[in-house]
Motif scaffolding. Structure first.
Motif, PDB file in Angstrom:
ATOM      1  N   GLU A 489       0.832  -1.204   0.000  1.00 35.80           N
ATOM      2  CA  GLU A 489       0.000   0.000   0.000  1.00 35.80           C
ATOM      3  C   GLU A 489       0.862   1.247   0.000  1.00 35.80           C
ATOM      4  OE1 GLU A 489      -3.771   1.739   2.593  1.00 35.80           O
ATOM      5  OE2 GLU A 489      -3.220  -0.369   2.674  1.00 35.80           O
ATOM      6  N   VAL A 490       2.149   1.085   0.281  1.00 30.01           N
ATOM      7  CA  VAL A 490       3.068   2.217   0.323  1.00 30.01           C
ATOM      8  C   VAL A 490       3.598   2.479  -1.082  1.00 30.01           C
ATOM      9  CG1 VAL A 490       5.037   3.166   1.545  1.00 30.01           C
ATOM     10  CG2 VAL A 490       3.717   1.343   2.575  1.00 30.01           C
ATOM     11  N   ALA A 491       3.760   3.759  -1.446  1.00 24.59           N
ATOM     12  CA  ALA A 491       4.153   4.125  -2.802  1.00 24.59           C
ATOM     13  C   ALA A 491       5.561   3.635  -3.133  1.00 24.59           C
ATOM     14  CB  ALA A 491       4.076   5.642  -2.969  1.00 24.59           C
ATOM     15  N   ASP A 492       5.784   3.351  -4.428  1.00 23.36           N
ATOM     16  CA  ASP A 492       7.082   2.823  -4.867  1.00 23.36           C
ATOM     17  C   ASP A 492       8.225   3.806  -4.606  1.00 23.36           C
ATOM     18  OD1 ASP A 492       5.845   0.552  -5.715  1.00 23.36           O
ATOM     19  OD2 ASP A 492       5.619   1.235  -7.788  1.00 23.36           O
ATOM     20  N   SER A 493       7.921   5.096  -4.645  1.00 22.42           N
ATOM     21  CA  SER A 493       8.978   6.092  -4.457  1.00 22.42           C
ATOM     22  C   SER A 493       9.586   6.019  -3.068  1.00 22.42           C
ATOM     23  CB  SER A 493       8.414   7.496  -4.689  1.00 22.42           C
ATOM     24  OG  SER A 493       7.354   7.764  -3.791  1.00 22.42           O
ATOM     25  N   PHE A 494       8.932   5.283  -2.180  1.00 21.73           N
ATOM     26  CA  PHE A 494       9.460   5.153  -0.825  1.00 21.73           C
ATOM     27  C   PHE A 494      10.019   3.751  -0.594  1.00 21.73           C
ATOM     28  CE2 PHE A 494       6.599   8.717  -0.488  1.00 21.73           C
ATOM     29  CZ  PHE A 494       7.263   9.586   0.356  1.00 21.73           C
ATOM     30  N   SER A 495      10.404   3.078  -1.684  1.00 23.28           N
ATOM     31  CA  SER A 495      10.826   1.686  -1.553  1.00 23.28           C
ATOM     32  C   SER A 495      12.048   1.534  -0.650  1.00 23.28           C
ATOM     33  CB  SER A 495      11.131   1.102  -2.935  1.00 23.28           C
ATOM     34  OG  SER A 495      12.097   1.899  -3.601  1.00 23.28           O
ATOM     35  N   ASN A 496      12.965   2.523  -0.661  1.00 22.67           N
ATOM     36  CA  ASN A 496      14.126   2.429   0.213  1.00 22.67           C
ATOM     37  C   ASN A 496      13.721   2.467   1.678  1.00 22.67           C
ATOM     38  OD1 ASN A 496      15.895   2.286  -1.930  1.00 22.67           O
ATOM     39  ND2 ASN A 496      16.145   4.513  -2.069  1.00 22.67           N
ATOM     40  N   SER A 497      12.739   3.328   1.994  1.00 14.65           N
ATOM     41  CA  SER A 497      12.261   3.397   3.371  1.00 14.65           C
ATOM     42  C   SER A 497      11.555   2.119   3.751  1.00 14.65           C
ATOM     43  CB  SER A 497      11.309   4.594   3.543  1.00 14.65           C
ATOM     44  OG  SER A 497      11.994   5.799   3.323  1.00 14.65           O
ATOM     45  N   VAL A 498      10.765   1.587   2.806  1.00 14.72           N
ATOM     46  CA  VAL A 498      10.018   0.360   3.088  1.00 14.72           C
ATOM     47  C   VAL A 498      10.961  -0.803   3.357  1.00 14.72           C
ATOM     48  CG1 VAL A 498       8.479  -1.345   2.064  1.00 14.72           C
ATOM     49  CG2 VAL A 498       7.969   1.080   1.832  1.00 14.72           C
ATOM     50  N   ALA A 499      12.099  -0.797   2.675  1.00 14.56           N
ATOM     51  CA  ALA A 499      13.062  -1.880   2.876  1.00 14.56           C
ATOM     52  C   ALA A 499      13.538  -1.933   4.321  1.00 14.56           C
ATOM     53  CB  ALA A 499      14.246  -1.700   1.933  1.00 14.56           C
ATOM     54  N   LYS A 500      13.453  -0.798   5.037  1.00 10.21           N
ATOM     55  CA  LYS A 500      13.876  -0.755   6.434  1.00 10.21           C
ATOM     56  C   LYS A 500      12.698  -0.627   7.387  1.00 10.21           C
ATOM     57  CE  LYS A 500      18.347   1.430   5.377  1.00 10.21           C
ATOM     58  NZ  LYS A 500      19.221   2.596   5.658  1.00 10.21           N
ATOM     59  N   ALA A 501      11.486  -0.852   6.885  1.00 10.40           N
ATOM     60  CA  ALA A 501      10.289  -0.666   7.704  1.00 10.40           C
ATOM     61  C   ALA A 501      10.354  -1.537   8.950  1.00 10.40           C
ATOM     62  CB  ALA A 501       9.036  -0.997   6.898  1.00 10.40           C
ATOM     63  N   ARG A 502       9.903  -0.982  10.067  1.00 12.39           N
ATOM     64  CA  ARG A 502       9.974  -1.694  11.346  1.00 12.39           C
ATOM     65  C   ARG A 502       8.729  -2.528  11.606  1.00 12.39           C
ATOM     66  NH1 ARG A 502      15.170  -1.238  12.337  1.00 12.39           N
ATOM     67  NH2 ARG A 502      15.055  -1.144  14.619  1.00 12.39           N
ATOM     68  N   ARG A 503       7.635  -2.215  10.946  1.00  9.27           N
ATOM     69  CA  ARG A 503       6.379  -2.915  11.202  1.00  9.27           C
ATOM     70  C   ARG A 503       5.724  -3.264   9.882  1.00  9.27           C
ATOM     71  NH1 ARG A 503       7.542   1.255  14.108  1.00  9.27           N
ATOM     72  NH2 ARG A 503       7.859   0.912  16.338  1.00  9.27           N
ATOM     73  N   CYS A 504       5.098  -4.442   9.839  1.00  9.76           N
ATOM     74  CA  CYS A 504       4.449  -4.900   8.622  1.00  9.76           C
ATOM     75  C   CYS A 504       3.064  -5.437   8.969  1.00  9.76           C
ATOM     76  CB  CYS A 504       5.283  -5.990   7.947  1.00  9.76           C
ATOM     77  SG  CYS A 504       4.557  -6.615   6.421  1.00  9.76           S
ATOM     78  N   ALA A 505       2.038  -4.892   8.321  1.00  5.81           N
ATOM     79  CA  ALA A 505       0.677  -5.401   8.487  1.00  5.81           C
ATOM     80  C   ALA A 505       0.310  -6.185   7.244  1.00  5.81           C
ATOM     81  CB  ALA A 505      -0.301  -4.251   8.698  1.00  5.81           C
ATOM     82  N   ILE A 506      -0.195  -7.398   7.422  1.00  3.51           N
ATOM     83  CA  ILE A 506      -0.615  -8.256   6.320  1.00  3.51           C
ATOM     84  C   ILE A 506      -2.134  -8.291   6.322  1.00  3.51           C
ATOM     85  CG2 ILE A 506      -0.255 -10.478   5.190  1.00  3.51           C
ATOM     86  CD1 ILE A 506       2.357  -9.125   5.959  1.00  3.51           C
ATOM     87  N   HIS A 507      -2.747  -7.707   5.309  1.00  4.72           N
ATOM     88  CA  HIS A 507      -4.203  -7.735   5.189  1.00  4.72           C
ATOM     89  C   HIS A 507      -4.563  -8.941   4.323  1.00  4.72           C
ATOM     90  CE1 HIS A 507      -4.422  -3.122   6.045  1.00  4.72           C
ATOM     91  NE2 HIS A 507      -3.899  -3.823   7.035  1.00  4.72           N
ATOM     92  N   LEU A 508      -4.796 -10.059   5.001  1.00  4.11           N
ATOM     93  CA  LEU A 508      -4.956 -11.335   4.325  1.00  4.11           C
ATOM     94  C   LEU A 508      -6.220 -11.388   3.482  1.00  4.11           C
ATOM     95  CD1 LEU A 508      -3.880 -13.822   7.121  1.00  4.11           C
ATOM     96  CD2 LEU A 508      -2.805 -13.605   4.895  1.00  4.11           C
ATOM     97  N   GLU A 509      -6.070 -11.919   2.284  1.00  8.60           N
ATOM     98  CA  GLU A 509      -7.198 -12.179   1.407  1.00  8.60           C
ATOM     99  C   GLU A 509      -7.078 -13.606   0.886  1.00  8.60           C
ATOM    100  OE1 GLU A 509      -7.242  -9.086  -1.494  1.00  8.60           O
ATOM    101  OE2 GLU A 509      -7.157  -7.495   0.013  1.00  8.60           O
TER     102      GLU A 509
END
Length: 889
Positions: A489-509
């Motif tokens: 859900e996070v924009a691609d332009s922030f992929s470097n930040s996402v690579a270091k993200a501290r928390r991950c929510a999985i919205h299961l489908e």
């Protein structure tokens, strides 16, 4: 690390927030802080892992220990070099001490100029909320001896200023006051400017005269002028109690009769501080119909809207879809309407629809998007509340968030610390609850359900506020969200930040497969949310669980979200030694490994099973290793776990012990659980109940929640009198037969606010006792709780009762309610009382009733209210004052 945290806190509170250099500096230091935390936690994991080996292997691993120490030392040196490099650049760019709070405020000044409001700039197309207007006009023109403050409170973009402008220009209001003044405050309040602006409106002083006055002179002059007039002063967009305190002395309290001050604010605490005797007015969000009308007014010319034939079916469908994303927030509807006004074709509308969230974020409204307006509330938060707010972005849209669950997560994440707990605020949970209330007062979250003691139980976050959470969280690598088969859900332009993200929510489908190999090994939290109702989460299984345990060794929070599709939890779970929160809800067949005992820092262990069937015996065992978790604060078990054999004497920090089976631990350990607040026990023997009751007297004085019972043989309670000595008890649930419930043997403490009885088999009417409980707000009389034929509620009985449920009382024939009984009742639920002939005559005297639910009642009972033709029966007059009456089969 403490030094870096101090710097970040000071930077957050400084005037440098708009400075690009400082923003980059803060971002870089946050990165160093993350790396430092990773380094320390990794070293702790390495040491703990060596400790699990036998003696010979432990001696053999000394060489590995030296290597680990050497590598850790090199990492520390590298971090120190990065800090020195930042310090040198700081000096090179000549950035002053952030602690001094000095810095350019041109960005803030520009923002304040753009947001400035004027009383003559009345919104032409605003949706008129007539009831709001009528109520507030009546308050404004009421003549009272003492000056009153009328407050309009709500989240950004809710239309507070629009409503205040309409009130300010209302003809009745204009005629009522001798003088009026409107001043825009905002976050950077300049006291002298505000006082001069008001004085200019209400006096004949020249600009030169006012310039010569200092602030004290201005206060005194304004006070003297207003004392002789009936005045209305509007303070638009006031943010803090301190701002009110700076200005209040200029407004006479006992001046001319009927004088008023009106404020708009995003913080309810400011409103209550300004006038604790005046109830703040909170405008509601627009309905879908109102939002649609406003959207059309903004998107099309008036003559086109008047004709009503301006949209084809496809454009109307797209318009409604986009309008729904605004969530009833007037500001968002206005921005969307202004954008659509420039789009004339279906193709252009489709393009806007595909990127609706981006347009709402970046739309031009005085050069700020909707999220830019809402972000002002975020940036105004104190430092400790910002991560708490950002955390809400992990939850799915329209998710009803449990207050208790969120508080336990905040504590596990380290947002609230033991140092905070030692500062006189009670427990960490108490402090976290106070912080949540602060977010509610700031109108950043919306209350869902409240409990019997008026405490919040659930809440929601507006969709646009959630978008703000996610937008701000991207910058700090705070979180990432995965859904739609691994899509971020996070924009691609922030992929470097996402690579270091501290928390991950999985919205299961359905059939979702999470790409764990692409996730950062530095994750601290993984939370699963099931977003498809009544579907099996095929994409998550035992193999994925093992993958989590092997890759994410630094996890603090692992919440699997319930309904786990495997029966045995792998022993690798024991390798997550940093874990503080483990959520395994609705897992009634899950077998647990003994390696669970390695989780020495665990604070919450959640096996809770919602709505378990009564009388079902447990099917699997909990290994007797819980006693090793000495930091454990909340233990939620379920009736399917054979938990009666557990040892608990080491758990002195335990606050919640839920759905545990009675066993030997009652005699050995219960009195040692000195911090217990919530307790729910399942029994098999009457003797166990007696033992618990003795312990309640001796050691569990702070017990305040649930005591429930289900017996397999003898279902009769012993004497319950000891319960009444638990003065802290507020909620009580009893399953089982109760003997001799008479006034002289009343077991219920006076502080009780919620009571549920099931299978009590009371032959005498319990109302004579229960109606004298002065604080009782919720009374649930369940299946076979009363087996008599007549029930009476007496005059002045149940003074605080708000909710009453009568369910499956098979012998009840007559229920009498005397005039003056239950004066606060709001909700009444009558279920499956097959012999009850009619509703009581006395219900017509209870004017506070808002809702009556009738479920599974005989046809003659329903006909007495509805009538055969649906126009009302013979007893309708007893309940016709109730706004909501529903009949369910």
């Amino acid at each position: 690390m403490r030094g870096m945290q101090s710097f970040l806190k000071a930077a957050d509170a400084s005037a440098y927030q708009g400075d690009e250099q400082v923003r980059n500096l803060v971002k870089e230091i946050k990165g160093i802080a993350y790396d430092s935390e990773d380094m320390v936690d990794t070293f702790i994991f390495q040491v703990a892992s060596r400790g699990r080996y036998g003696a010979l292997k432990r001696y053999a691993s000394i060489f590995d220990e030296w290597i680990d120490l050497y590598k850790t030392g090199r990492k520390i040196q590298a971090i120190q070099k990065r800090i020195h490099s930042i310090t040198n650049r700081w000096k090179t760019f000549n950035i002053k001490n952030i602690d001094e709070g000095e810095g350019t405020s041109s960005a803030n000044q520009k923002q304040q100029q753009l947001r400035r409001t004027y009383p003559h700039a009345e919104e032409e197309d605003a949706i008129s909320l007539e009831k709001d207007m009528e109520a507030l006009v009546a308050q404004l023109i009421t003549e009272e001896e003492r000056r009153r403050v009328i407050s309009i409170v709500g989240m950004g973009g809710l239309g507070k200023t629009t409503l205040a402008t309409k009130l300010y220009n209302h003809s009745l209001v204009k005629r009522h006051f001798d003088c009026r003044a409107w001043v825009f405050i905002s976050q950077q309040c300049q006291r002298k400017d505000v006082l001069q602006a008001i004085l200019k409106r209400v006096s004949r002083n020249t600009k030169e005269e006012m310039e010569r006055m200092n602030e004290d002179d201005l206060v005194e002059k304004l006070y003297e002028v207003l004392k002789e007039k009936r005045y209305l002063v509007v303070l638009d967009d006031i943010w803090s109690e301190e701002t009110w305190d700076l200005l209040k002395n200029a407004f006479p309290i006992n001046g001319k009769v009927g004088s008023k001050i009106m404020i708009t604010t995003r913080n309810k605490e400011v409103a209550l501080h300004a006038d604790p005797f005046s109830l703040p007015h909170e405008p509601r969000c627009l309905t879908d119909e109102e939002s649609w009308v406003l959207l059309c007014k903004k998107a099309f010319p008036k003559d086109v809207v008047a004709r009503g034939d301006f949209l084809d079916a496809d454009m109307e469908r797209l318009g409604w879809k986009m309008m729904k994303k605004c969530g009833g927030l007037p500001l968002a509807v206005v921005v969307l309407g202004g954008l659509l006004a420039t789009k004339k074709s279906l193709y252009e509308w489709e393009k806007v629809s595909k990127n609706c969230n981006i347009h709402l974020s970046e739309g031009q409204l005085q050069q700020q998007g909707v999220l830019g307006i809402l972000a002002l509330s975020y940036h105004d938060l104190p430092y400790y509340l910002k991560p708490c707010f950002l955390y809400l972005g992990l939850f799915p849209e329209d998710f009803e968030i449990s207050k208790g669950q969120l508080i336990r997560l905040w504590v596990a994440e380290g947002f609230v610390t033991l140092q905070d707990e030692g500062e006189g605020e009670g427990t960490m949970e108490d402090l976290a609850e106070k912080w949540l209330e602060e977010l509610i007062f700031r109108c950043m979250v919306q209350v869902g359900r409240r409990g019997s003691n008026e405490r919040v139980k659930t809440f929601r976050i507006h969709d646009l506020m959630r978008d703000l959470c996610i937008k701000e969280a991207k910058v700090d690598s705070f979180l990432e969200i995965l859904h739609d088969g691994g899509h971020m859900e996070v924009a691609d332009s922030f992929s470097n930040s996402v690579a270091k993200a501290r928390r991950c929510a999985i919205h299961l489908e359905d059939n979702m497969n999470v790409p764990w190999d692409q996730r950062s090994s530095h994750l601290r939290s993984i939370l699963f949310f099931k977003t498809v109702v009544n579907e099996i989460n095929i994409g998550f299984g035992k193999r994925q669980m093992i993958s989590i345990c092997n890759k994410f060794k630094l996890l603090r929070v692992l919440d699997l979200g319930g309904d786990i599709p495997f029966r045995r939890l792998d022993r690798e779970i024991g390798s997550l030694i940093h874990l503080r929160f483990l959520g395994l809800r609705d897992s009634f067949e899950l077998e647990l490994p003994s390696s669970l005992g390695n989780l020495r820092g665990l604070q919450t262990l959640d096996f809770k099973l919602y709505d378990p069937p009564l009388g079902v015996r447990p099917v699997c065992k909990v290994p007797n290793v819980i006693c090793k978790m000495k930091q454990l604060r909340h233990l939620y078990l379920n009736p399917f776990l054979d938990s009666g054999h557990m040892r608990l004497d080491t758990l002195s920090n335990l606050q919640t012990l839920y759905d545990i089976w009675a066993g030997s631990w009652i005699e050995k350990d219960l009195s040692k659980l000195i911090n217990i607040r919530k307790l729910k026990i399942w029994f098999t023997e009457r003797k166990q109940v007696e033992t618990v009751l003795e312990s309640l007297i001796l050691g569990l004085k702070s017990l305040s929640f649930i005591f429930s019972n289900e017996f397999s043989s003898d279902k009769t309670f012993p004497d319950l009198k000891p319960i009444c000595r638990c003065n802290g008890l507020s909620k009580l649930r009893l399953y089982g037969r109760i003997e001799n419930l008479v006034p002289e043997n009343n077991p219920f403490p006076l502080n009780l606010t919620k009571l549920r009885l099931n299978d009590s088999q009371l032959e005498q009417d319990p109302m004579a006792i229960l109606e004298n409980l002065p604080r009782l707000k919720i009374l649930l009389l369940g299946s076979n709780s009363f087996i008599g034929k007549e029930k009476i509620c007496s005059t002045r009985g149940f003074p605080q009762l708000e909710l009453l449920m009568l369910s499956v009382l098979g012998e009840l024939e007559e229920w009498r309610v005397e005039e003056g009984a239950m004066p606060s009742l709001r909700h009444l639920n009558i279920r499956y009382c097959q012999k009850l002939r009619m509703v009581p005559e006395g219900l017509r005297f209870i004017t506070t009733l808002l809702e009556l639910k009738i479920t599974g009642m005989p046809e003659n009972f329903k006909d007495s209210l509805q009538g055969l033709d649906g126009r009302g029966g013979q007893d309708l007059y007893k309940v016709q004052h109730i706004p909501s009456i529903t009949f369910l089969d």
